[in-house]
Design a protein around this motif. Structure first.
Motif, PDB file in Angstrom:
ATOM      1  N   THR A  88       0.856  -1.186   0.000  1.00  0.00           N
ATOM      2  CA  THR A  88       0.000   0.000   0.000  1.00  0.00           C
ATOM      3  C   THR A  88       0.895   1.240   0.000  1.00  0.00           C
ATOM      4  O   THR A  88       1.997   1.204   0.555  1.00  0.00           O
ATOM      5  N   PRO A  89       0.482   2.341  -0.630  1.00  0.00           N
ATOM      6  CA  PRO A  89      -0.824   2.574  -1.263  1.00  0.00           C
ATOM      7  C   PRO A  89      -0.865   2.202  -2.737  1.00  0.00           C
ATOM      8  O   PRO A  89      -1.867   2.440  -3.410  1.00  0.00           O
ATOM      9  N   PHE A  92      -3.735   0.392  -4.340  1.00  0.00           N
ATOM     10  CA  PHE A  92      -4.994   1.126  -4.419  1.00  0.00           C
ATOM     11  C   PHE A  92      -4.820   2.439  -5.187  1.00  0.00           C
ATOM     12  O   PHE A  92      -5.503   3.432  -4.911  1.00  0.00           O
ATOM     13  N   ASP A 110     -10.014   3.908 -10.391  1.00  0.00           N
ATOM     14  CA  ASP A 110      -9.668   4.054  -8.976  1.00  0.00           C
ATOM     15  C   ASP A 110      -9.625   2.661  -8.351  1.00  0.00           C
ATOM     16  O   ASP A 110     -10.655   2.012  -8.179  1.00  0.00           O
ATOM     17  N   HIS A 112      -9.196   1.829  -5.417  1.00  0.00           N
ATOM     18  CA  HIS A 112      -9.895   1.707  -4.139  1.00  0.00           C
ATOM     19  C   HIS A 112     -11.261   1.059  -4.338  1.00  0.00           C
ATOM     20  O   HIS A 112     -11.777   0.377  -3.453  1.00  0.00           O
ATOM     21  N   ARG A 117     -11.311  -2.021  -9.624  1.00  0.00           N
ATOM     22  CA  ARG A 117     -10.096  -2.824  -9.489  1.00  0.00           C
ATOM     23  C   ARG A 117     -10.237  -4.161 -10.214  1.00  0.00           C
ATOM     24  O   ARG A 117      -9.302  -4.633 -10.868  1.00  0.00           O
TER      25      ARG A 117
END
Length: 313
Positions: A88-89, A92, A110, A112, A117
């Motif tokens: 991370t990050p 994401f 995105d 997240h 994803r």
């Protein structure tokens, strides 16, 4: 990545000057400069010390083999020998991502968002390069979404074994209770000041509880600050508290106690029915209470039982 580059990257990432990192690691600035320019090569021990002073750890990095496949209607695609982890990050990140399958326009994705994803993963598995996949696909997140991904049969079949291997059962050491003696580490992070604990393979054990009035030695417990550790415990809670404290470092926790408290603890422990031997050994007017924890038992579970007795009185 050579050691000189590692030292410079770690120093810059920590916001330190050469002089500051040299002072923290017990090295001269001239030597640090020579290391970073490649004029001198530090030993692994010295490199590890400098990296630790910068807030990093010298560690291993997994190498992954890739095989190119081709299937009708899919074309060429790549499959790895095993999965990996993206820290991370980055796992994401918000990507400006092109349509690798249908040659569509560049869109913002995105990571997240689970749905977005999954869309990125579907694209990369079918048309991504090894460099792109290893940069953005996180192994645990891929395994979590695997059954939901819309993939051609050929791609799903080719990726079968990396997924199967990643889903294989593991038997890590349980977290030590009360935070005492915790030796925690992963491939990417290390708790400084702690050493590694060897893994224990699980072994099924039949539950058993014995109440034995006989001699018991491991050695008497070490006195704690102020001598409180040598005072006989007068309640089940006191015995359980001392056992919980010792459990992080010993398979044979023991505590001096009065006979009444020792007998009460043995009976309460037997009522739990978890199968650990309780031993009461005469010691002056009282006794020493001991519990044997088998090598392959789950210490977290034993700790929770002790905490239950500790807090119940």
């Amino acid at each position: 990545m050579d050691r000189a580059y590692l030292l410079e990257v770690a120093r810059r990432a920590s916001g330190l000057t050469q002089a500051e990192l040299a002072a923290r690691s017990g090295t001269s600035q001239a030597t640090m400069s020579a290391y970073e320019r490649g004029l001198k090569s530090p030993t692994l021990k010295v490199a590890a010390r400098i990296l630790e002073a910068a807030g990093y750890d010298l560690n291993l990095r997994r190498l992954i083999d890739w095989v190119e496949h081709e299937a009708p209607g899919v074309g060429h695609f790549w499959v790895p020998s095993t999965l990996w982890h993206v820290e991370t990050p980055d796992c994401f990140a918000v990507l400006e991502f092109a349509d690798l399958v249908g040659d569509g326009p560049v869109q913002q994705r995105d990571m997240h968002d689970r749905a977005q994803r999954k869309g990125v993963y579907e694209q990369l598995l079918q048309g991504g390069s090894p460099e792109e996949m290893i940069r953005w696909i996180d192994g645990p997140l891929l395994v979590d979404a695997w059954e939901e991904l819309e993939l051609p049969d050929a791609v799903r079949e080719a990726w079968k074994w990396p997924i199967v291997i990643a889903r294989g059962p593991t038997h890590p050491d349980t977290v030590r209770i009360l935070g005492r003696g915790d030796d925690s580490f992963t491939a990417e992070a290390w708790v400084r000041g702690h050493g590694a604990v060897p893994r224990r393979a699980p072994a099924p054990k039949e539950p058993r509880v014995r109440f034995i009035r006989t001699r018991f030695d491991p050695r008497p417990p070490e006195p704690t600050a102020g001598g409180d550790g040598m005072k006989p415990a007068a309640t089940v809670a006191e015995i359980a508290e001392r056992f919980a404290t010792q459990l992080a470092t010993s398979r044979h926790p023991s505590a001096p106690a009065t006979w009444n408290a020792g007998v009460a603890f043995a009976r309460r422990w037997a009522d739990l029915g978890k199968g650990h031997t309780v031993v009461l050994a005469p010691s002056g007017p009282g006794c020493v209470v001991g519990v044997t924890v088998e090598p392959y038992d789950d210490r977290l579970e034993v700790g929770l039982q002790l905490i239950t007795l500790w807090r119940s009185d």
